[in-house]
Design a protein around this motif. Structure first.
Motif, mmCIF file in Angstrom:
data_model
loop_
_atom_site.group_PDB
_atom_site.id
_atom_site.type_symbol
_atom_site.label_atom_id
_atom_site.label_comp_id
_atom_site.label_asym_id
_atom_site.label_seq_id
_atom_site.Cartn_x
_atom_site.Cartn_y
_atom_site.Cartn_z
ATOM 1 N N ARG A 112 0.837 -1.208 0.000
ATOM 2 C CA ARG A 112 0.000 0.000 0.000
ATOM 3 C C ARG A 112 0.868 1.252 0.000
ATOM 4 O O ARG A 112 0.530 2.227 -0.681
ATOM 5 C CB ARG A 112 -0.892 -0.056 1.265
ATOM 6 N N LEU A 146 2.229 1.851 -3.401
ATOM 7 C CA LEU A 146 1.152 2.348 -4.250
ATOM 8 C C LEU A 146 1.001 3.857 -4.078
ATOM 9 O O LEU A 146 0.902 4.612 -5.062
ATOM 10 C CB LEU A 146 -0.152 1.624 -3.891
ATOM 11 N N MET A 201 -13.688 -1.676 -9.662
ATOM 12 C CA MET A 201 -12.281 -1.997 -9.465
ATOM 13 C C MET A 201 -12.099 -3.484 -9.169
ATOM 14 O O MET A 201 -12.879 -4.077 -8.433
ATOM 15 C CB MET A 201 -11.724 -1.171 -8.304
ATOM 16 N N VAL A 223 -9.377 -6.192 -7.604
ATOM 17 C CA VAL A 223 -8.192 -6.235 -6.757
ATOM 18 C C VAL A 223 -7.708 -7.676 -6.670
ATOM 19 O O VAL A 223 -8.495 -8.571 -6.387
ATOM 20 C CB VAL A 223 -8.512 -5.711 -5.340
ATOM 21 N N PHE A 273 -0.460 -6.188 -3.144
ATOM 22 C CA PHE A 273 -1.187 -6.161 -4.404
ATOM 23 C C PHE A 273 -0.415 -6.867 -5.511
ATOM 24 O O PHE A 273 0.794 -6.695 -5.651
ATOM 25 C CB PHE A 273 -1.418 -4.723 -4.873
ATOM 26 N N GLU A 329 -2.313 -7.064 -8.633
ATOM 27 C CA GLU A 329 -2.933 -6.366 -9.761
ATOM 28 C C GLU A 329 -4.031 -5.476 -9.208
ATOM 29 O O GLU A 329 -4.756 -5.842 -8.276
ATOM 30 C CB GLU A 329 -3.534 -7.399 -10.740
ATOM 31 N N LEU A 330 -4.167 -4.326 -9.815
ATOM 32 C CA LEU A 330 -5.152 -3.336 -9.391
ATOM 33 C C LEU A 330 -5.687 -2.722 -10.656
ATOM 34 O O LEU A 330 -4.930 -2.153 -11.435
ATOM 35 C CB LEU A 330 -4.410 -2.259 -8.585
ATOM 36 N N GLN A 331 -6.978 -2.859 -10.915
ATOM 37 C CA GLN A 331 -7.532 -2.271 -12.134
ATOM 38 C C GLN A 331 -8.798 -1.516 -11.789
ATOM 39 O O GLN A 331 -9.848 -2.116 -11.571
ATOM 40 C CB GLN A 331 -7.856 -3.341 -13.159
ATOM 41 N N LEU A 348 -9.950 0.033 -1.561
ATOM 42 C CA LEU A 348 -8.856 -0.910 -1.295
ATOM 43 C C LEU A 348 -9.058 -1.612 0.044
ATOM 44 O O LEU A 348 -8.768 -2.799 0.185
ATOM 45 C CB LEU A 348 -7.512 -0.180 -1.330
#
Lengths: 252, 252, 252, 252, 252, 252
Positions: free
Chosen positions: E211, E214, F187, F189, F197, F199-201, F218
């Motif tokens: 995090r 990020l 989103m 996750v 993480f 992948e984060l879209q 998140l």
């Protein structure tokens, strides 16, 4: 010596058999030596989208070789899922050439498709396709003319095509496969009955060619095309009389 | 009355012309009435990947119709970019049927492709393709046998195919297009020279069919196939003698 | 009057920018009036399967237009899933023309791909592609020559191409889009530095053309190509000196 | 002994689970031994172009196997970009068979698509697809009938399918994968509730088969289909009563 | 040290050239370091089928790389006959991002296609495509606004995109190809002028990310996008004033 | 209120059934509410060409929906002849995510393909595919480990995925289809067992989203993934113990 004892300016034995298909509006089997092509003309009362509503017709062509038309078997284009560049190039040429002697306005809003299927190939398949297709086209156009009482016959001149080339140093008319594969220069000539060019495609396969050589080749092509058109007239019989004797230099 | 004045159990006029292509190892033009199919056999000294190194050969078939083989023009599958389900089904059937009478071990590690190109279609094109292909195949196998001095002739029996069907209430042999399009039940029968079935495909197009009707249809098929095989033998001439007289119930 | 105040035998403003791509072995932006084409040459140390093990190289070309290179947007061929006949015809022409001035033996077993991407199109994109590609090719060949110390420089002559045509009754050099769309006869001429033909493609779009008209058009083409080759030499700088002055009538 | 301790004329354990999909108009999971197929029926208020405006409906089918439905993984047909011949053949068979027991006029201008997705395959997937699809179809048709108050129930008879074959010399009912891969003769039988044939496809995979063997196989098929139709009736519950008891020899 | 002597939070040299294509309604050449993308906007007075008759417009994008945009040549997708997954993913992203700042209702029933053609690639081609396309889009929308006197300017905020990533342990802004290929974490950020996210795509290529990491990356992205939007405003000139200053947290 | 009486941060009822396919090396049916996905893992002793001879393995995924997995029927991608952009994007995501927790070196030169087939779709199919595939993958890897006595267990951490989104103004966990179609922000996750993480879209479908909203989403994702991993452990039984408890911030 060339095969068949031909002279350098001689055509191979030529045979045009008409009405070979009981469904098609026009159909021809053309044989030039061992090259054999079935040409059928299909008339449909519709035109492609880009011509809709303009009162004009369309003429187009498709070309294909049976897998074993040649010495070794070729994969079908339908199996490969696409047409080769060679096929596309040839069918665009045939269609373009035929359209040059058709008055599309006089044809009315309908289209004619010429299918050229090569049963056996021994060189010159694209030019045989043009020469044979012209006859099939004339039969089909005549059928339309009879049914629809067109005021003008939509074909404006004769049309035939032949290959010429330079093998060794000799310019030759009507190359067969063996000659074609050794040719240094290769040219396809499409001409009208009035002796003018519709299409000219010359390629220096092995070496470039001079202006003088070009002139020699064009002379051979002209001679061959005159003979082809005589054979077309014979095959067409009475239909032959309906096609105007094109005049050089005049727009059709 | 049927066209040609045929009886219900009569074949259409049948003509098998051999050696029609100067390149192919075997070639045939088969005509059954107005149905005309060119069958060529191509021998290649290689097998598909799944057979490599097993010392066995392969026989396969491809089928296609010229665009104007039928009353109205069909788009080419090459132009559409894919084979139709109908084409795939037919060429799988032809290949499977032919393989049933070939000893692939005896053929050795080479493959034979039968190309069936329908020039004109008036019903029964898939069965004509099988009957004609068998003859082209035998010519090609004979050529291999002569060149490679095979110890066993790799064809184990004759093979022919015919359509039967129920039109109205009448079981008929060898349907033409007009009959086929009205048929309530439609069946293709592939048989060997020893009178056994290789393939049987019956479809109740308009209604199901009873066991009794099935029996009647099979009888018609058997009669027609005997006549076809007689014609194949005549077309094959001396090669005919090399094909064993299959015996019912024996594995080949 | 023609746009840009050109004479009938005048070229459009011509600009050849070299080394426009930091990765490619040769790269050129050619501008002929509003026609702009990026030509890049890629060298790969491999040849197509049909040439493997022969010690010879290969030269090929691909052609594409950006979707908005033209007045209205064209669908991408990648989205349609296949190349158009026009694209195939053009890329076959470009490759064939370039190969005619490359000694493939001297090139060694490697291939060069010329990518011609039309950024903006205003007529004559195929001839501009040939003219620009020749320069990109020469840069790439020079790079190979430097790295591999080839004994013979593999390019055997200069090569350029131009369009000519008949608009109304006037034969014109280097047609832009507006002229091209009104042309009655359209011809592409590909010539070497020694003044011989490599490719000649003439089409009577609206009417056939006479032998006399052909002669006129060839004269225009020759004049234009001489000017293009002068521009190529300037763009190539010292590399220009490595290319032999081809001699008419000699095989390369 | 056969797996599961079955007799030669015994079916594998059969399970039909209905309404397995919350969106579909009809849905079934059919399990025959280790063969598992999801069949869903989708109703759409439109018909294919060739049926438009005729007031008739359409029934069609699609078939697919999950990549790991079998012992080793198969590439997806979507990834390969085309359907295999096998898939096309199977889905044409399923659609044809189902249409034979649907009164398309009574269905009205709407179409029903049966999707047969094989989750796990152990032989007999095409016949399981037909048997399962019939149940899904009946649920969907019932839904239409309730919503639209059709005057006639559009399904005219029951329909099921089973495979039979000759393994070694023994004719067997309902072959699993292991038996199927050893079978000398392989046959699929599709029958109606009235005991008539809708489709019959027999293939001599390893050897031809005699008339007597055919008779034996048909007997086995008939026995199996009676049991399958009994299971269908149970799965359909009250809907079963709406389907007419077809009468042999009568057109539906 | 990074190439160009950049700091970790520095953009590469940026250049936006506008009106590069004489036909397109909007066109831009965007250069970010050695990455160069041509973006053209095409306006068409029609919408895709799913939007017909709703009075709304559409914005979509297509993306492609020239074959030699990269270090080694890539096969054309048109030659392979299909788009790669990567291309589809990128063009979906570009279109989605642009639509997020267009009031499709205000645009009216017309569509705008953004073509992003990568001339040279050195990392960050998809984000450069978004940033450049926004400018081309604004030119095209302005042209529509002038011609059709729209009551509301259909673009609702600025939009730009940038890549960030973790190389070694250092979070970096605007990765070039060399950095990108070593990155452990890779993220694309698309933001509006009001500083809110439109799209966020982060991938732990070599390891997952925390995090805290990020947060660091998002900070870098925000800084870069502010600079990009400043450059867009300069490139747009007077058009810049027509785009509302978006307000955080407000629906557009 | 949400369906099932869920709280904003609640998962739908979750069920993981293992070993559902008798052939596959690993197989799972994952159900999240009405979303049902079959995940099978196939092990093959080969790797894609680009990895050959490197001693490393490969993990990849394919994704597909049955035609009637959704409210209305979708055409099969196999029938259309190509994968949609959406499918490609999803299967690239699944493969990339799974590879992030596999030590490809430890896996050895073999590949594992995860097939994700959506039987019924009600939102969140791509995240369910990842969560389910991880379990199938672990079963398959365990099988390899047992057979080949690998020194290191190749899976380096747990992995699961969930969707979050903003509907109206409420951030929600695990959206079903109805919620998803109304979501303003959407989103996906993907996280490891160590809480980092992969992948984060995130996409602002209807409006952009602020940094504060991102933080909220998140948090929801992290909560959901912890619960999913707990369920995975239960489904894996003793295999669960073989997977290392990943440590935040450490490279795997």
């Amino acid at each position: 010596m060339r095969s068949n004892g031909r002279n350098d300016d001689g055509l191979r034995p030529l045979k045009i058999t008409t009405q070979t298909n009981k469904y098609a509006e026009g159909s021809v089997l053309i044989e030039m030596g061992d090259t054999k092509v079935i040409c059928t003309a299909t008339v449909e009362e519709k035109v492609p989208p880009f011509l809709k509503g303009q009162g004009k017709g369309w003429v187009t062509a498709e070309y294909s070789m049976l897998p074993r038309a040649t010495q070794s078997r070729n994969q079908r284009e339908a199996a490969r899922g696409k047409l080769s560049g060679r096929t596309m190039e040839i069918q665009r040429l045939i269609g373009r050439a035929l359209r040059s002697v058709v008055n599309l306005q006089a044809l009315g809003e309908r289209s004619i498709t010429l299918d050229c299927d090569v049963i056996q190939a021994d060189g010159g398949t694209r030019t045989a396709s043009i020469t044979g297709s012209f006859v099939a086209l004339a039969f089909a156009v005549n059928k339309i003319a009879l049914q629809h009482r067109l005021s003008v016959f939509p074909i404006t001149d004769y049309l035939a095509a032949i290959s010429v080339g330079i093998v060794g140093d000799r310019p030759l008319l009507d190359l067969n496969y063996e000659e074609d594969s050794k040719a240094k220069v290769d040219m396809n000539v499409v001409m009208t009955g009035s002796g003018e060019f519709v299409e000219l495609q010359g390629t220096g396969e092995e070496r470039p060619f001079s202006r003088k050589e070009l002139d020699h080749l064009l002379g051979l092509g002209e001679k061959g095309i005159l003979e082809l058109i005589a054979a077309q007239k014979e095959a067409l019989g009475p239909i032959a009389l309906k096609i105007p004797a094109g005049q050089p230099g005049k727009e059709v």
